[in-house]
Motif scaffolding. Structure first.
Motif: not given
Length: 184
Positions: A107-108, A62, A74, A112
């Protein structure tokens, strides 16, 4: 127009060869299918998907290196979502693509859950295998425009998947290098 003539027209439009000798006509579709599957598997001129994701350190998944647009998570999710979209478009007239651009990115910036990274890899592999099987199936017409599309063919979708994947797999390798996690 028979299958050989269709293939000749596609090959000529793509600029692959200027003419097709008789020997090329007889097995062209099979050879093209084989080459497309090899292209999707990768590794000819670039790192493979497997090399890019192997042993990716969890704390870095991340992280966005300075100057980078995306995190490894991503990019991995974008690869999975886009490949899945192109696969489903290729085989399902009722498929609806995600909204662009939001639907093609997670979205993150980080996974998650602890299992999300491996689940994304598994889904990518599953869709890649399904696309390879679709291309290898002699019943699949590579050049016929998909009735639900706007001129797209299975050949075009396969080339788009290969091109898109190569770009973003290269991006994953670059992110690993920038994060100090790439060993050649």
């Amino acid at each position: 127009m028979n299958g050989v003539m269709k293939m000749r027209n596609v090959v000529n439009r793509l600029g692959i060869v200027s003419h097709m000798p008789k020997i090329y006509d007889t097995g062209m579709a099979d050879r093209l299918r084989d080459e497309l599957v090899k292209l999707l598997k990768g590794g000819g001129a670039h790192a493979t998907f497997e090399q890019a994701v192997k042993d990716f350190p969890p704390p870095l998944r991340g992280q966005k290196p300075p100057g980078a647009s995306h995190t490894p998570w991503e990019v991995l999710e974008h690869l999975r979502i886009a490949q899945g979209d192109m696969l489903e478009f290729s085989r399902d007239a009722k498929h609806e693509s995600p909204d662009w651009p939001a639907g093609y990115w997670p979205p993150t910036p980080a996974p998650p859950t602890g299992d999300a990274w491996q689940a994304s890899i598994a889904a990518f592999r599953q869709d890649a295998e399904a696309m390879e099987k679709l291309l290898a199936d002699p019943a699949s017409d590579l050049t016929q425009p998909l009735p639900w599309g706007s001129g797209q063919s299975l050949l075009r979708e396969a080339l788009q998947v290969a091109d898109h994947n190569a770009y973003h797999i290269g991006e994953l390798v670059l992110l690993r290098r920038l994060l100090g996690a790439w060993k050649t």
